[in-house]
Structures are given as C-alpha cells and as structure tokens.
Design a protein around this motif. Structure first.
Motif, short mmCIF file in Angstrom:
data_model
loop_
_atom_site.label_atom_id
_atom_site.label_comp_id
_atom_site.label_asym_id
_atom_site.label_seq_id
_atom_site.Cartn_x
_atom_site.Cartn_y
_atom_site.Cartn_z
N TRP A 263 7.85 2.66 -80.02
CA TRP A 263 7.42 2.95 -81.41
C TRP A 263 8.25 4.02 -82.08
CZ3 TRP A 263 4.95 7.45 -83.44
CH2 TRP A 263 4.64 8.45 -82.50
N ASP B 51 0.67 8.27 -75.86
CA ASP B 51 1.49 8.92 -76.89
C ASP B 51 0.90 10.27 -77.28
OD1 ASP B 51 -0.76 7.56 -77.99
OD2 ASP B 51 0.06 7.84 -79.99
N GLU B 52 1.75 11.09 -77.86
CA GLU B 52 1.36 12.31 -78.57
C GLU B 52 0.31 13.13 -77.80
OE1 GLU B 52 2.20 10.98 -83.13
OE2 GLU B 52 0.24 10.45 -82.36
N TYR C 263 5.63 -0.57 -88.91
CA TYR C 263 4.45 0.24 -89.22
C TYR C 263 3.91 -0.12 -90.60
CZ TYR C 263 3.91 3.16 -85.12
OH TYR C 263 3.62 3.60 -83.86
C1 ACM Z 1 1.82 6.13 -82.46
O1 ACM Z 1 2.15 5.74 -83.59
N1 ACM Z 1 1.35 7.35 -82.28
C2 ACM Z 1 1.94 5.27 -81.31
#
Ligand code: ACM
Ligand code: ZN
Length: 567
Positions: free
Chosen positions: A418, A351-352, A443
């Motif tokens: 997510w 991710d990111e 979350y």
């Molecule tokens: C994430 O919340 N960056 C997977």
C-alpha cells in the motif's frame, strides 16, 4: 432511375439481412452495442438480438446445484422487469433447443476457472465454462447487455427484453480482484454491505476485504469477549471536519455506535458465496486497536484506561507484545472469526503500529530479550509470526499490510503493498504472494477532481483515468517473480465517508476502472473505449439508484482530442 433501382435493391437486401436474424426487435439489429465492463478478452459482435419471453427456459448440464442456483439467480434478475419467471431445468449434455439459455460445464475448455464462453444467437444463448464461477460471470455479462431498467427491477416492454447477439470468450487476467471497505471509522448497515457485494459481482470482483476493527470502533460480535461490542463498538463523539491536531479539533458531541452480529455476518458471507465472492475479514494487530484496548485495558502496555478514538490518525497505544494474554485473546477472537469466515486468508493488518509503548514496556522488553530479538521491529515480526503459526495450524494463511516486511516476513504471509509498490516488489522477490494496492492508484478515499469542487476527502488526487492507467505488475520483476502478483485491490477508508451515498460516490465509477485493470489483458485496455462503454454502463448503476460520481462532462471528447493530438 438507376439510383431508384439501386435504392430498392439496398432496401431489399437490408430487409433480407434483418429477416435472417429472426424474431422481433429487428429494428435494433443494426445498432448493437456492448457496454461490458470489464472489457471481455474477445467479443465478436453479431447481428440480431436474442429476445426473452414467457417461454424462455434456462437449462443446465450437468445436474449441479450451483448451476441450478445461478439459473435461479438469473431468472430472479429478470423477474420484476419481465413480469414472469423463467423455468430452470436440468438438461442433457447435448441439449440445444430454441428459446433457451443453456449453461454447461466442460473441464476440457482452454480457459481458467473463472473464464467462460458465451454464444448469443437469435435462437438461443449458450454458456460454457469449466466451473460454475465462469457461468456466473457469463450471467454478469448478460446482465450488462440487458436494458439497464432490468437491474432497477422496473417493468420492461417485452420487445425490449433482449440482448445483442455476440460470440464472447472471456477470462480474468488476475485471480485476486478485490475491493475493500473500512467499517471501523464509519459503520454501514448490513443492507448496504449486501448491495456493495451485488455491485462488486456486476464488475466481476471476487474478493471483499472487510476491515472490521479500528481505533474508532470494533464492529464484529465476538461471543467470548462481549465488551468488544458493548464498549468497543461505540465512541462518545466524532471529529468534525479534517483532523488538524487536538488544538484545532471540534467534536459533534454525538455518540456513534454500530456492529455486526454473528448472524449478520453469516448472512453476508452466504450472500457473497452466491455471488462467487470471498469475504476476507481483517482483524487489525498490533496497531489500530484502541477500541479493543478500551474494552479490555489489560491488553495494552500501560493497562489504560483507554477510550475508543474520536478522531482519525495513528495512535500510540497498541496491543502489548510481551503479554501472553494478548495472544490468548487474539487466538480466541480468530477462532470465532474462522468459524464465521471460510476464506483461506485472514487479514491481520500489521500497518501503522508505533513502537513507543513497546520501548518503555517492561513486558515487551523482556520478550525481546527472551526471544533474542534485535529491536521493536523484530518484536512486531515475532507478533505476526506467532499469529501466523496459529492460523496456519488451522489451515489458513495470513495477509498483512506491507509493514509486515519490517523485522522479517512471516514465512507464509501474503503482502498487501500500500505504501507504493516497493513492498510488493520486495515480497515478490522473496517469492511471497502479493496484492497490489498502492495509494497512488488504488485509494478510493482520495479526491477524484479539484478538492474545491468535491466533498471533503482525506487528500490525495486519484482521478478515474489514473485508476484505469494502473499496471499491477512492476517492471522490476522477472517473469518468474511476476507470477507472485495475484492482482489489485481498491481500498475504501471511511474517515471522511459518513454515509452510504458518499461511499458510493467515492467508489463508483473508479471501481469500474480498477475492475478492467484486474480483468482485461493490458494489451486490450483503451481509456477512450472504456469511457464510451462506461457512459452506457453507468445507466445500470443509475437504474439501481447508485450514487456514483457523474463523469466529467466531455471526458470522452477530451480523450479523443488528446488522442488526435498525439497522432
Ligand atoms: C493503510 O492504508 N493504513 C493500510
Ligand atoms: Zn508491552
């Protein structure tokens, strides 16, 4: 007079009924309650209670080490409260003796591998399952039916050491029931991880996703690369309050360090195994890797120098995809990871990962050319596929955050959705397994109530009821595609959770609600009923000193009133 005779008759009848339940604890016969979470598929309440005493024995068939271990676990659970240990003894198949708890395995049962049958009578407790895993879950149900003080290890009067009679048939809806913990932003001691696992087992979670590496800290000892912990496990200071950009930032000026030794990890993985929990380690790549780059700057596109991050956010410096030494490093790290973690899955993050550095890096651009890739997204896909190939060759499969769909999904990857549910839908339609963990419902770093009344959190709003309302299978999928949804997971990112108390505050009771999402058939879910069970069930957490967020006053009443209004 007629009234008196009638009363006398009723008293006699009631006494007879109680007497038929046998044993002491008669006074409780009429008030059996079953605050079990997640709610069992089928629970038939019965009159009477099974009372434990010094002579109660745990029998098991067949003579199987895992059953024996579960017997020992149950005996240990009661030991402090009871003041005695129950004997654990191998038995014959047809053993049926009074005052016993009898575990048996039967592979012909019409249940899945984590399901169980639990028959509690005043005479005995019988547990049947296809596997020890199912027997273990019957024990967790018994644990929730026992007085909460038992979980607190406090002495209980013998007359209170009982469970209500019932016939229970139970099995989970989903095979993957996960809870995650980010130990990169904040580090939590081994003892807390062990406790986190104990609580997960109580609610029948079977997977712990351990997020071990971050920009702000590398938390896992790797023997071949000692600087990962010598350098990468410490940051020089930490942001105070919310991240609002460097101009507005203040820092605490205190060094912050922490990591798990390989011995710690072995102990944690062994403990999880006893609790029938798989630990999936996450080693982030190519992004969220500043702590690794600070330790070994040659792994980045610019060569550094880099610093372990001191504030939260997404950072542009990521592993260089053009450098073969990056892959050598990651393969070496993953080799040690595989030795420590027997899980089928290894989470590789994904991710990111901003592509800024790759765009300007001659090595990354040369890789794009040499491999005939279209752009930096395809370069990320190349990165993940290359790592997947390595792990597949060692008999493991990867899980990645839904960004791994961009630029082409690695052939055998499982996707963790997510950023909403779109990634999950896309992956299921491509016949890839999916774990649902959308920010909207899963979350646990989001606020549980009005931010004005809550401690600082990252943002968002996820009250208990919203977690409970989550349906992991998207309507957009055909029945065939729905099979790729393995289950849901709660994520616990810890930028704003510096203490173990605060982690517990954010996780419980929301993890109780998600446990029911993952376990109980959708048709059996009922928030009002959940709240009633939860109120009693939370006494177990209270007895264990868990710092859960108290229920909103009158939450159950509000729910009832809302229902009345709707009818
Ligand atoms: C994430 O919340 N960056 C997977
Ligand atoms: Zn590069």
């Amino acid at each position: 007079m007629r009234k008196n005779i009638f009363s006398l008759f009723m008293v006699l009848l009631f006494s007879l009924l109680l007497a038929s339940c046998g044993g002491s604890g008669k006074e409780k016969a009429a008030e059996n309650v079953y605050p079990v979470i997640p709610k069992p598929v089928k629970l038939e309440p019965q009159r009477g209670r099974f009372l434990f005493n010094q002579d109660t024995r745990i029998l098991y068939y067949p003579a199987n080490d895992e059953l024996k271990q579960i017997g020992g676990y149950f005996s240990d659970l009661l030991k402090s409260a009871a003041g005695f240990s129950m004997q654990v003894v191998a038995a014959d198949e047809d053993a049926s003796k009074p005052n016993t708890v009898f575990f048996s395995l039967d592979t012909t049962l019409d249940l899945n591998d984590e399901g169980y049958l639990l028959d509690i009578t005043t005479r005995a407790i019988e547990v049947k399952a296809r596997t020890p895993h199912g027997v273990f879950y019957a024990v967790q149900t018994l644990r929730q039916l026992l007085p909460p003080q038992v979980d607190g290890g406090r002495q209980v009067a013998l007359s209170d050491l009982s469970v209500p009679c019932a016939k229970i048939e139970d099995q989970p809806r989903f095979p993957y029931r996960g809870l995650h913990l980010d130990v990169g932003r904040h580090f939590f001691p081994k003892a807390f991880i062990l406790r986190y696992l104990d609580l997960m087992a109580l609610y029948k979670y079977n997977t712990f996703h351990w997020h071990l590496t971050e920009d702000q800290g590398w938390r896992l000892e790797i023997k071949k690369y000692p600087k990962l912990t010598q350098v990468g496990s410490c940051r020089k200071e930490t942001l105070v309050g919310r991240w609002r950009g460097e101009k507005n930032a203040t820092y605490d000026g205190k060094e912050y360090c922490g990591y798990y030794t390989q011995e710690d990890v072995k102990e944690i993985v062994a403990h999880a195994k006893k609790l029938h929990i798989t630990v999936i380690p996450e080693i982030e790549m190519p992004g969220h890797s500043l702590a690794a780059l600070a330790s070994y700057p040659q792994l980045g596109c610019t060569g550094g120098p880099y610093e372990v991050a001191t504030h939260w956010g997404v950072f542009k410096d990521i592993y260089c995809a053009g450098n073969d030494s990056t892959f050598k490093f990651l393969e070496d790290v993953l080799t040690e990871v595989m030795e420590l973690f027997p899980s089928h899955y290894i989470h590789i993050g994904g991710d990111e990962a901003p592509k800024d550095r790759w765009k300007h890096c001659p090595k990354c651009q040369a890789r794009i050319k040499a491999e005939g890739l279209k752009d930096e997204h395809e370069l990320q896909s190349y990165f993940i596929r290359r790592i997947e190939k390595f792990l597949n060759a060692h008999g493991r499969d990867i899980i990645g955050w839904d960004e791994i769909l961009e630029g082409g999904l690695a052939p055998n990857a499982t996707v963790m959705s997510w950023r909403g549910i779109k990634g999950g839908i896309a992956a299921a339609k491509m016949h890839h397994d999916v774990i649902m963990t959308p920010g909207s419902h899963c979350y646990f770093d989001h606020y549980q109530a009005d931010p004005k009344t809550e401690p600082l959190a990252i943002g968002g709003f996820l009250p208990l009821e919203k977690v409970y309302s989550y349906e992991p299978v998207p309507k957009e999928l055909t029945p065939e595609e729905q099979k790729y949804i393995l289950g849901a997971q709660g994520n616990v990112w810890t930028e704003y959770m510096a203490t173990t108390d605060y982690v517990e505050y954010m996780v419980y009771p929301r993890a109780c609600a998600l446990a029911e999402v993952d376990w109980t058939p959708a048709s059996e879910k009922d928030y009002g009923d959940f709240l009633k069970r939860l109120e009693l069930n939370l006494e177990h957490l209270k007895a264990m000193g868990v710092n859960f967020r108290p229920l909103d006053k009158d939450a159950a009443n509000t729910q009832e009133k809302q229902k009345e209004k709707e009818q």
